[in-house]
Design a protein around this motif. Structure first.
Motif, PDB file in Angstrom:
ATOM      1  N   ASP A 104       0.863  -1.170   0.000  1.00  0.00           N
ATOM      2  CA  ASP A 104       0.000   0.000   0.000  1.00  0.00           C
ATOM      3  C   ASP A 104       0.902   1.221   0.000  1.00  0.00           C
ATOM      4  O   ASP A 104       1.975   1.210   0.625  1.00  0.00           O
ATOM      5  N   ALA A 105       0.490   2.275  -0.697  1.00  0.00           N
ATOM      6  CA  ALA A 105       1.326   3.479  -0.737  1.00  0.00           C
ATOM      7  C   ALA A 105       0.482   4.707  -1.028  1.00  0.00           C
ATOM      8  O   ALA A 105      -0.531   4.633  -1.722  1.00  0.00           O
ATOM      9  N   ARG A 106       0.921   5.806  -0.448  1.00  0.00           N
ATOM     10  CA  ARG A 106       0.379   7.128  -0.762  1.00  0.00           C
ATOM     11  C   ARG A 106       1.560   8.013  -1.111  1.00  0.00           C
ATOM     12  O   ARG A 106       2.555   8.045  -0.373  1.00  0.00           O
ATOM     13  N   VAL A 107       1.443   8.739  -2.221  1.00  0.00           N
ATOM     14  CA  VAL A 107       2.549   9.564  -2.692  1.00  0.00           C
ATOM     15  C   VAL A 107       2.016  10.929  -3.085  1.00  0.00           C
ATOM     16  O   VAL A 107       0.966  11.048  -3.706  1.00  0.00           O
ATOM     17  N   SER A 108       2.773  11.955  -2.724  1.00  0.00           N
ATOM     18  CA  SER A 108       2.498  13.317  -3.169  1.00  0.00           C
ATOM     19  C   SER A 108       3.796  13.881  -3.721  1.00  0.00           C
ATOM     20  O   SER A 108       4.823  13.833  -3.058  1.00  0.00           O
ATOM     21  N   CYS A 109       3.733  14.375  -4.955  1.00  0.00           N
ATOM     22  CA  CYS A 109       4.950  14.881  -5.603  1.00  0.00           C
ATOM     23  C   CYS A 109       4.749  16.273  -6.194  1.00  0.00           C
ATOM     24  O   CYS A 109       5.495  16.680  -7.057  1.00  0.00           O
ATOM     25  N   GLU A 110       3.743  16.999  -5.742  1.00  0.00           N
ATOM     26  CA  GLU A 110       3.461  18.279  -6.385  1.00  0.00           C
ATOM     27  C   GLU A 110       4.355  19.395  -5.864  1.00  0.00           C
ATOM     28  O   GLU A 110       5.260  19.840  -6.551  1.00  0.00           O
ATOM     29  N   ASP A 111       4.119  19.894  -4.667  1.00  0.00           N
ATOM     30  CA  ASP A 111       4.931  20.985  -4.118  1.00  0.00           C
ATOM     31  C   ASP A 111       6.093  20.455  -3.292  1.00  0.00           C
ATOM     32  O   ASP A 111       7.106  21.116  -3.123  1.00  0.00           O
ATOM     33  N   ASN A 112       5.912  19.270  -2.749  1.00  0.00           N
ATOM     34  CA  ASN A 112       6.962  18.619  -1.974  1.00  0.00           C
ATOM     35  C   ASN A 112       6.913  17.147  -2.328  1.00  0.00           C
ATOM     36  O   ASN A 112       6.134  16.738  -3.172  1.00  0.00           O
ATOM     37  N   PHE A 113       7.776  16.369  -1.710  1.00  0.00           N
ATOM     38  CA  PHE A 113       7.752  14.929  -1.954  1.00  0.00           C
ATOM     39  C   PHE A 113       7.384  14.248  -0.657  1.00  0.00           C
ATOM     40  O   PHE A 113       8.008  14.487   0.377  1.00  0.00           O
ATOM     41  N   GLN A 114       6.358  13.421  -0.722  1.00  0.00           N
ATOM     42  CA  GLN A 114       5.948  12.684   0.459  1.00  0.00           C
ATOM     43  C   GLN A 114       5.531  11.286   0.030  1.00  0.00           C
ATOM     44  O   GLN A 114       4.729  11.111  -0.888  1.00  0.00           O
ATOM     45  N   LEU A 115       6.116  10.289   0.673  1.00  0.00           N
ATOM     46  CA  LEU A 115       5.791   8.892   0.409  1.00  0.00           C
ATOM     47  C   LEU A 115       5.514   8.207   1.722  1.00  0.00           C
ATOM     48  O   LEU A 115       6.283   8.329   2.682  1.00  0.00           O
ATOM     49  N   GLU A 116       4.388   7.524   1.769  1.00  0.00           N
ATOM     50  CA  GLU A 116       4.072   6.654   2.896  1.00  0.00           C
ATOM     51  C   GLU A 116       3.747   5.303   2.279  1.00  0.00           C
ATOM     52  O   GLU A 116       2.821   5.187   1.477  1.00  0.00           O
TER      53      GLU A 116
END
Length: 146
Positions: A104-116
């Motif tokens: 399972d993963a959640r990723v945000s790569c727009e203004d910053n980088f965040q991966l869980e």
């Protein structure tokens, strides 16, 4: 004298004062200003080098990485205040090399980088520190390549 000429004259006077120029004609004032800007750039570079020797390298990516043990795998969190195009691929390649399956993963790569991500350990032999080091190495390799 028109208001436009007054504004230009005032601008040149401000430029002359800011750059400590003694020049009286426009061309000489601009030449002095460009020399002054060059000197400021050299000072900034020198200060950046001094700061770089006493702290983290300039090209290092400030990222926070945490890895927690789960029953059969790991909870991996990666956060950087910068947008990092391509970093996700590097981290996923590191997971693959370790034999971690992303469950399972959640990723945000727009203004910053965040991966869980929750990674299942197929080999059942890694500990959280090994996974964290692999992720940090992937970030380092990505940073060197970008």
């Amino acid at each position: 004298m028109s208001s436009r000429k007054k504004k230009k004259a005032a601008l040149y006077e401000k430029l002359r004062a800011a750059t400590n120029s003694n020049a009286m004609n426009k061309t000489s004032i601009i030449v002095d200003a460009s020399k002054y800007i060059g000197e400021l750039k050299k000072k900034v570079d020198r200060l950046n080098k001094e700061i770089g020797t006493s702290s983290a390298p300039q090209n290092s990516l400030p990222a926070q990485v945490t890895v927690e043990n789960l029953e059969k795998g790991f909870l991996i969190n990666v956060f950087s205040e910068k947008n990092c195009p391509g970093l996700l691929v590097s981290i996923l390649e590191a997971f693959e090399e370790l034999g971690l399956e992303v469950l399972d993963a959640r990723v945000s790569c727009e203004d910053n980088f965040q991966l869980e991500a929750i990674g299942g350990d197929q080999n059942q032999g890694h500990d959280a520190q090994v996974v964290k080091q692999a992720v940090l190495q992937a970030i380092h390799n990505w940073n060197q390549g970008s």
